[in-house]
Design a protein around this motif. Structure first.
Motif, PDB file in Angstrom:
ATOM      1  N   ASN A  42      13.705   3.196 -13.410  1.00  0.00           N
ATOM      2  CA  ASN A  42      14.117   4.022 -12.275  1.00  0.00           C
ATOM      3  C   ASN A  42      15.341   4.851 -12.642  1.00  0.00           C
ATOM      4  N   TYR A  43      15.678   5.786 -11.775  1.00  0.00           N
ATOM      5  CA  TYR A  43      16.858   6.622 -11.968  1.00  0.00           C
ATOM      6  C   TYR A  43      18.114   5.752 -12.166  1.00  0.00           C
ATOM      7  N   LYS A  44      18.246   4.727 -11.308  1.00  0.00           N
ATOM      8  CA  LYS A  44      19.436   3.863 -11.387  1.00  0.00           C
ATOM      9  C   LYS A  44      19.468   3.085 -12.706  1.00  0.00           C
ATOM     10  N   GLY A 127       7.060  -0.388  -7.362  1.00  0.00           N
ATOM     11  CA  GLY A 127       8.459  -0.659  -7.680  1.00  0.00           C
ATOM     12  C   GLY A 127       9.447  -0.280  -6.585  1.00  0.00           C
ATOM     13  N   THR A 128      10.715  -0.269  -6.960  1.00  0.00           N
ATOM     14  CA  THR A 128      11.769   0.075  -5.996  1.00  0.00           C
ATOM     15  C   THR A 128      11.531   1.461  -5.400  1.00  0.00           C
ATOM     16  N   ALA A 129      11.042   2.386  -6.228  1.00  0.00           N
ATOM     17  CA  ALA A 129      10.836   3.758  -5.740  1.00  0.00           C
ATOM     18  C   ALA A 129       9.769   3.804  -4.639  1.00  0.00           C
ATOM     19  N   PHE A 131       8.666   1.304  -2.856  1.00  0.00           N
ATOM     20  CA  PHE A 131       9.153   0.512  -1.725  1.00  0.00           C
ATOM     21  C   PHE A 131      10.092   1.371  -0.864  1.00  0.00           C
ATOM     22  N   THR A 132      10.953   2.139  -1.530  1.00  0.00           N
ATOM     23  CA  THR A 132      11.870   3.028  -0.807  1.00  0.00           C
ATOM     24  C   THR A 132      11.098   4.125  -0.068  1.00  0.00           C
ATOM     25  N   ALA A 133      10.064   4.651  -0.719  1.00  0.00           N
ATOM     26  CA  ALA A 133       9.239   5.679  -0.059  1.00  0.00           C
ATOM     27  C   ALA A 133       8.641   5.120   1.234  1.00  0.00           C
ATOM     28  N   THR A 155      11.183  16.107  -0.831  1.00  0.00           N
ATOM     29  CA  THR A 155      11.872  16.742  -1.961  1.00  0.00           C
ATOM     30  C   THR A 155      11.770  15.837  -3.198  1.00  0.00           C
ATOM     31  N   GLY A 156      12.013  16.423  -4.376  1.00  0.00           N
ATOM     32  CA  GLY A 156      11.859  15.656  -5.634  1.00  0.00           C
ATOM     33  C   GLY A 156      10.468  15.067  -5.712  1.00  0.00           C
ATOM     34  N   ALA A 157       9.467  15.882  -5.328  1.00  0.00           N
ATOM     35  CA  ALA A 157       8.136  15.341  -5.037  1.00  0.00           C
ATOM     36  C   ALA A 157       7.424  14.759  -6.247  1.00  0.00           C
ATOM     37  N   THR A 158       7.752  15.200  -7.464  1.00  0.00           N
ATOM     38  CA  THR A 158       7.066  14.619  -8.625  1.00  0.00           C
ATOM     39  C   THR A 158       7.758  13.359  -9.135  1.00  0.00           C
ATOM     40  N   GLY A 159       8.915  13.002  -8.562  1.00  0.00           N
ATOM     41  CA  GLY A 159       9.614  11.791  -8.983  1.00  0.00           C
ATOM     42  C   GLY A 159       8.935  10.548  -8.411  1.00  0.00           C
ATOM     43  N   GLY A 160       9.529   9.382  -8.690  1.00  0.00           N
ATOM     44  CA  GLY A 160       8.933   8.124  -8.244  1.00  0.00           C
ATOM     45  C   GLY A 160       8.871   8.004  -6.737  1.00  0.00           C
ATOM     46  N   VAL A 161      10.011   8.160  -6.057  1.00  0.00           N
ATOM     47  CA  VAL A 161      10.025   8.084  -4.592  1.00  0.00           C
ATOM     48  C   VAL A 161       9.161   9.199  -4.021  1.00  0.00           C
ATOM     49  N   GLY A 162       9.349  10.412  -4.558  1.00  0.00           N
ATOM     50  CA  GLY A 162       8.647  11.582  -4.022  1.00  0.00           C
ATOM     51  C   GLY A 162       7.137  11.446  -4.131  1.00  0.00           C
ATOM     52  N   SER A 163       6.644  11.081  -5.307  1.00  0.00           N
ATOM     53  CA  SER A 163       5.188  10.984  -5.517  1.00  0.00           C
ATOM     54  C   SER A 163       4.563  10.023  -4.509  1.00  0.00           C
ATOM     55  N   LEU A 245      20.294  10.977  -4.449  1.00  0.00           N
ATOM     56  CA  LEU A 245      21.307  11.963  -4.828  1.00  0.00           C
ATOM     57  C   LEU A 245      20.923  12.670  -6.122  1.00  0.00           C
ATOM     58  N   ALA A 246      19.583  12.928  -6.288  1.00  0.00           N
ATOM     59  CA  ALA A 246      19.109  13.553  -7.535  1.00  0.00           C
ATOM     60  C   ALA A 246      19.806  14.887  -7.782  1.00  0.00           C
ATOM     61  N   GLU A 247      20.152  15.605  -6.709  1.00  0.00           N
ATOM     62  CA  GLU A 247      20.918  16.847  -6.873  1.00  0.00           C
ATOM     63  C   GLU A 247      22.409  16.545  -6.844  1.00  0.00           C
ATOM     64  N   GLY A 267      19.686   7.049   7.184  1.00  0.00           N
ATOM     65  CA  GLY A 267      19.988   6.563   5.838  1.00  0.00           C
ATOM     66  C   GLY A 267      19.026   5.448   5.450  1.00  0.00           C
ATOM     67  N   ILE A 268      18.632   5.461   4.178  1.00  0.00           N
ATOM     68  CA  ILE A 268      17.686   4.444   3.681  1.00  0.00           C
ATOM     69  C   ILE A 268      18.325   3.713   2.506  1.00  0.00           C
ATOM     70  N   ASP A 269      18.419   2.386   2.619  1.00  0.00           N
ATOM     71  CA  ASP A 269      18.870   1.561   1.488  1.00  0.00           C
ATOM     72  C   ASP A 269      17.821   0.495   1.199  1.00  0.00           C
ATOM     73  N   THR A 317      12.887  15.076 -15.926  1.00  0.00           N
ATOM     74  CA  THR A 317      11.682  15.665 -16.522  1.00  0.00           C
ATOM     75  C   THR A 317      10.489  14.711 -16.487  1.00  0.00           C
ATOM     76  N   VAL A 318      10.717  13.458 -16.075  1.00  0.00           N
ATOM     77  CA  VAL A 318       9.644  12.467 -16.071  1.00  0.00           C
ATOM     78  C   VAL A 318       8.890  12.547 -14.746  1.00  0.00           C
ATOM     79  N   ARG A 319       7.561  12.537 -14.828  1.00  0.00           N
ATOM     80  CA  ARG A 319       6.743  12.612 -13.620  1.00  0.00           C
ATOM     81  C   ARG A 319       6.362  11.214 -13.147  1.00  0.00           C
TER      82      ARG A 319
HETATM   83  N1  LIG Z   1      18.436   4.486  -1.344  1.00  0.00           N
HETATM   84  C1  LIG Z   1      17.705   3.691  -2.110  1.00  0.00           C
HETATM   85  O1  LIG Z   1      17.522   2.505  -1.851  1.00  0.00           O
HETATM   86  C2  LIG Z   1      17.045   4.282  -3.311  1.00  0.00           C
HETATM   87  C3  LIG Z   1      15.945   3.661  -3.912  1.00  0.00           C
HETATM   88  C4  LIG Z   1      15.303   4.296  -4.974  1.00  0.00           C
HETATM   89  C5  LIG Z   1      15.795   5.514  -5.447  1.00  0.00           C
HETATM   90  N2  LIG Z   1      16.892   6.055  -4.870  1.00  0.00           N
HETATM   91  C6  LIG Z   1      17.431   7.343  -5.308  1.00  0.00           C
HETATM   92  O2  LIG Z   1      16.467   8.337  -4.987  1.00  0.00           O
HETATM   93  C7  LIG Z   1      16.502   9.364  -5.958  1.00  0.00           C
HETATM   94  C8  LIG Z   1      15.103   9.546  -6.562  1.00  0.00           C
HETATM   95  O3  LIG Z   1      14.713   8.335  -7.192  1.00  0.00           O
HETATM   96  P1  LIG Z   1      13.393   8.329  -8.080  1.00  0.00           P
HETATM   97  O4  LIG Z   1      13.176   6.932  -8.513  1.00  0.00           O
HETATM   98  O5  LIG Z   1      12.320   9.058  -7.380  1.00  0.00           O
HETATM   99  O6  LIG Z   1      13.901   9.197  -9.318  1.00  0.00           O
HETATM  100  P2  LIG Z   1      13.051  10.046 -10.350  1.00  0.00           P
HETATM  101  O7  LIG Z   1      11.723   9.423 -10.555  1.00  0.00           O
HETATM  102  O8  LIG Z   1      13.940  10.279 -11.498  1.00  0.00           O
HETATM  103  O9  LIG Z   1      12.775  11.417  -9.564  1.00  0.00           O
HETATM  104  C9  LIG Z   1      13.806  12.254  -9.137  1.00  0.00           C
HETATM  105  C10 LIG Z   1      13.192  13.625  -8.902  1.00  0.00           C
HETATM  106  O10 LIG Z   1      14.158  14.434  -8.239  1.00  0.00           O
HETATM  107  C11 LIG Z   1      13.925  15.783  -8.601  1.00  0.00           C
HETATM  108  N3  LIG Z   1      15.189  16.338  -9.089  1.00  0.00           N
HETATM  109  C12 LIG Z   1      15.751  16.176 -10.300  1.00  0.00           C
HETATM  110  N4  LIG Z   1      16.891  16.862 -10.376  1.00  0.00           N
HETATM  111  C13 LIG Z   1      17.027  17.492  -9.199  1.00  0.00           C
HETATM  112  C14 LIG Z   1      18.002  18.382  -8.670  1.00  0.00           C
HETATM  113  N5  LIG Z   1      19.055  18.775  -9.378  1.00  0.00           N
HETATM  114  N6  LIG Z   1      17.828  18.814  -7.416  1.00  0.00           N
HETATM  115  C15 LIG Z   1      16.778  18.435  -6.688  1.00  0.00           C
HETATM  116  N7  LIG Z   1      15.810  17.592  -7.136  1.00  0.00           N
HETATM  117  C16 LIG Z   1      15.965  17.141  -8.387  1.00  0.00           C
HETATM  118  C17 LIG Z   1      12.848  15.809  -9.682  1.00  0.00           C
HETATM  119  O11 LIG Z   1      11.596  16.059  -9.026  1.00  0.00           O
HETATM  120  P3  LIG Z   1      10.973  17.547  -8.924  1.00  0.00           P
HETATM  121  O12 LIG Z   1      11.018  18.120 -10.298  1.00  0.00           O
HETATM  122  O13 LIG Z   1       9.599  17.317  -8.408  1.00  0.00           O
HETATM  123  O14 LIG Z   1      11.852  18.327  -7.975  1.00  0.00           O
HETATM  124  C18 LIG Z   1      12.860  14.382 -10.171  1.00  0.00           C
HETATM  125  O15 LIG Z   1      11.630  14.017 -10.728  1.00  0.00           O
HETATM  126  C19 LIG Z   1      17.563   8.956  -6.986  1.00  0.00           C
HETATM  127  O16 LIG Z   1      18.777   9.560  -6.646  1.00  0.00           O
HETATM  128  C20 LIG Z   1      17.643   7.449  -6.805  1.00  0.00           C
HETATM  129  O17 LIG Z   1      18.883   6.930  -7.211  1.00  0.00           O
HETATM  130  C21 LIG Z   1      17.516   5.464  -3.825  1.00  0.00           C
END
Ligand SMILES: NC(=O)c1ccc[n+]([C@@H]2O[C@H](COP(=O)([O-])OP(=O)(O)OC[C@H]3O[C@@H](n4cnc5c(N)ncnc54)[C@H](OP(=O)(O)O)[C@@H]3O)[C@@H](O)[C@H]2O)c1
Length: 327
Positions: A42-44, A127-129, A131-133, A155-163, A245-247, A267-269, A317-319
Motif C-alpha cells: 500500500n501507499y503507507k 486489503g486495507t485499500a 476495506f477503506t473503499a 479520485t485517484g481512480a486507478t489506485g487501490g482505494v480508487g479502483s 493525501l495522494a496529492e 473523514g474515513i479511518d 504509477t502503479v495500477r
Molecule cells: N484513511 C485510511 O484509512 C486510508 C486507508 C488506505 C489508504 N489511505 C490513503 O489513501 C490514499 C490512496 O491509497 P491507495 O492505497 O489507493 O494508494 P495507491 O494505490 O498508491 O493509489 C493512489 C492513486 O492516487 C492518484 N494520485 C497519485 N498522485 C496524485 C496526485 N498528486 N494528485 C491526485 N491523485 C494522485 C493515482 O491515481 P490516478 O493516476 O488514477 O489519478 C494513484 O494511483 C493514500 O494517500 C493512502 O495513504 C488511507
C-alpha cells in the motif's frame, strides 16, 4: 525460522529496509499466532519502506499494514489452529509488528475471521485499500446518498482505494465518474464500471469557493486542492468522503460549500475502525466483489520484490492492487 522485512533507522546505516531471517522469540506479545500467507503493498507501506513521511514510529520495525493467513496457535476463545484470518490496521507496520513476515502474533480481539467466500489471497487483493473503499461507500450511504441521486466522483481512480471504490459504487448502481492521471487506463476504469473518465488536472488547479454543482457524492483519496475543488462542486446536501493525501495533506478550502449547500465532508479511518463496522465492511466486500474483478485489479509479487517496488507506488504509477506472496 521465517523470513521478514526489517526496517531500521540508526546513525550507522541510516534508514534501511532489508530481508532477514527471524525466529519466533522475536515475535511480540499477543494471543493469536498466525502463519502469514499474503500481505499487500500500500501507499503507507511504500512510505515505511523508503523512510518517507515518518510512517514507522519505532525501530526496528517489520512493515506491512495488513496480512491474511492461518492461525498456528491461539489462546483466544475466538480462534483455533487452522482458522483462516485477515488483519488490517491497528498500527500494524507502524507501531506494531507488520505483515511482511512469515509469522506474526496479534490480538485476537482485533482479528477478523476470513469472510465467507473469500480466500486469504482474495482478502489481500482487497486489503486495507479495498476495506477503506467499502468504508467510504458505507459512509456515503449512511449520510443519505443513493443510486439515482446523481454522479459520484472517485479520485485517484486507478489506485487501490480508487479502483475498488469505482467497482463497488458501479455494482451498487451508481453513475461513477473516475478522475485519473493515467489517461491510458480508460479501458480499465470502464471495465470496472466507470461511466465517465476525467483528467485529474481538471480538479488540481485552485478554483472558486463555489463552482457549478455536479457531484451527489465523492470518494476522495487526493486531499489538497483536489479535495477543495470537489467540495466546491458538490451538489446541495451532497456527501464527500476523505480518506487520503495522494496529492497533499493540505486542505485549502472555504466553508462556503458546507454553510451554503449543506455539503457533508466525512473523514474515513480504516486503522482503528471499530470491530462491528469492520465485520460489516468485510461481509459486504465478500458479497459484492467477485474474484474475476479482483483478478483484473491485482498483480502479485514476492516478498523479495516489495522493497524495490515501493518507489513506484509513491510515484503513483502503479495500477490497482499489489498482493505480496509471503508464505
Ligand atoms: N484513511 C485510511 O484509512 C486510508 C486507508 C488506505 C489508504 N489511505 C490513503 O489513501 C490514499 C490512496 O491509497 P491507495 O492505497 O489507493 O494508494 P495507491 O494505490 O498508491 O493509489 C493512489 C492513486 O492516487 C492518484 N494520485 C497519485 N498522485 C496524485 C496526485 N498528486 N494528485 C491526485 N491523485 C494522485 C493515482 O491515481 P490516478 O493516476 O488514477 O489519478 C494513484 O494511483 C493514500 O494517500 C493512502 O495513504 C488511507
Amino acid at each position: 525460522m521465517f523470513k521478514a522485512i526489517l526496517v531500521n533507522n540508526n546513525d550507522e546505516t541510516g534508514y534501511s529496509a532489508t530481508i532477514t531471517e527471524l525466529d519466533e522469540q522475536a515475535l511480540p506479545d499477543g494471543d493469536v499466532t498466525v502463519d502469514v500467507e499474503w500481505s499487500t503493498l500500500n501507499y503507507k507501506d511504500a512510505l515505511a519502506l523508503t523512510g518517507k513521511g515518518r510512517a514507522v514510529r519505532r525501530f526496528p520495525m517489520v512493515p506491512g499494514i495488513d496480512f491474511a493467513g492461518t492461525v498456528r496457535d491461539s489462546h483466544h476463545p475466538g480462534f483455533k489452529p487452522g482458522d483462516k484470518v485477515v488483519y488490517t490496521g491497528f498500527g500494524l507496520g507502524e507501531t506494531e509488528w507488520g505483515g511482511y513476515s512469515g509469522r506474526v502474533r496479534v490480538s485476537g480481539d482485533r482479528t477478523v475471521p476470513l469472510p465467507e467466500g473469500l480466500s486469504t489471497r482474495d482478502t489481500m487483493a482487497i486489503g486495507t485499500a479495498g476495506f477503506t473503499a467499502m468504508l467510504c461507500v458505507l459512509a456515503l450511504e449512511r449520510h443519505g446518498v443513493r443510486p439515482g441521486d446523481g454522479e459520484v466522483l472517485v479520485t485517484g481512480a486507478t489506485g487501490g482505494v480508487g479502483s475498488i471504490a469505482v467497482r463497488l459504487l458501479a455494482g451498487r448502481g451508481y453513475r461513477v465518474v473516475a478522475s485519473t492521471g493515467k489517461s491510458a487506463e480508460e479501458g480499465y476504469l470502464r471495465e470496472l464500471g466507470a461511466s465517465e473518465i476525467i483528467d485529474r488536472k481538471e480538479l488540481s488547479t485552485p478554483g472558486k469557493p463555489l463552482a457549478k454543482e455536479r457531484w451527489a457524492g465523492a470518494v476522495d483519496v487526493a486531499g489538497g486542492v483536489t479535495l477543495a475543488n470537489v467540495c466546491a462542486s458538490t451538489r446541495y446536501l451532497g456527501v464527500i468522503t476523505t480518506c487520503g493525501l495522494a496529492e497533499s495533506m493540505d486542505f485549502p478550502a472555504t466553508v462556503a460549500p458546507f454553510i451554503l449547500r449543506g455539503v457533508t465532508l466525512v473523514g474515513i479511518d480504516s486503522g482503528f475502525c471499530p470491530m462491528p463496522l469492520r465485520m460489516e465492511a468485510w461481509t459486504a466486500l465478500a458479497k459484492e466483489l467477485d474474484p474475476a474483478v479482483l483478478g483484473l485489479i491485482t498483480r502479485e509479487i514476492g516478498l523479495g520484490d516489495v522493497i524495490s517496488m515501493a518507489p513506484d507506488v509513491l510515484a503513483g504509477t502503479v495500477r490497482g492492487r499489489t498482493v505480496v506472496r509471503v508464505a
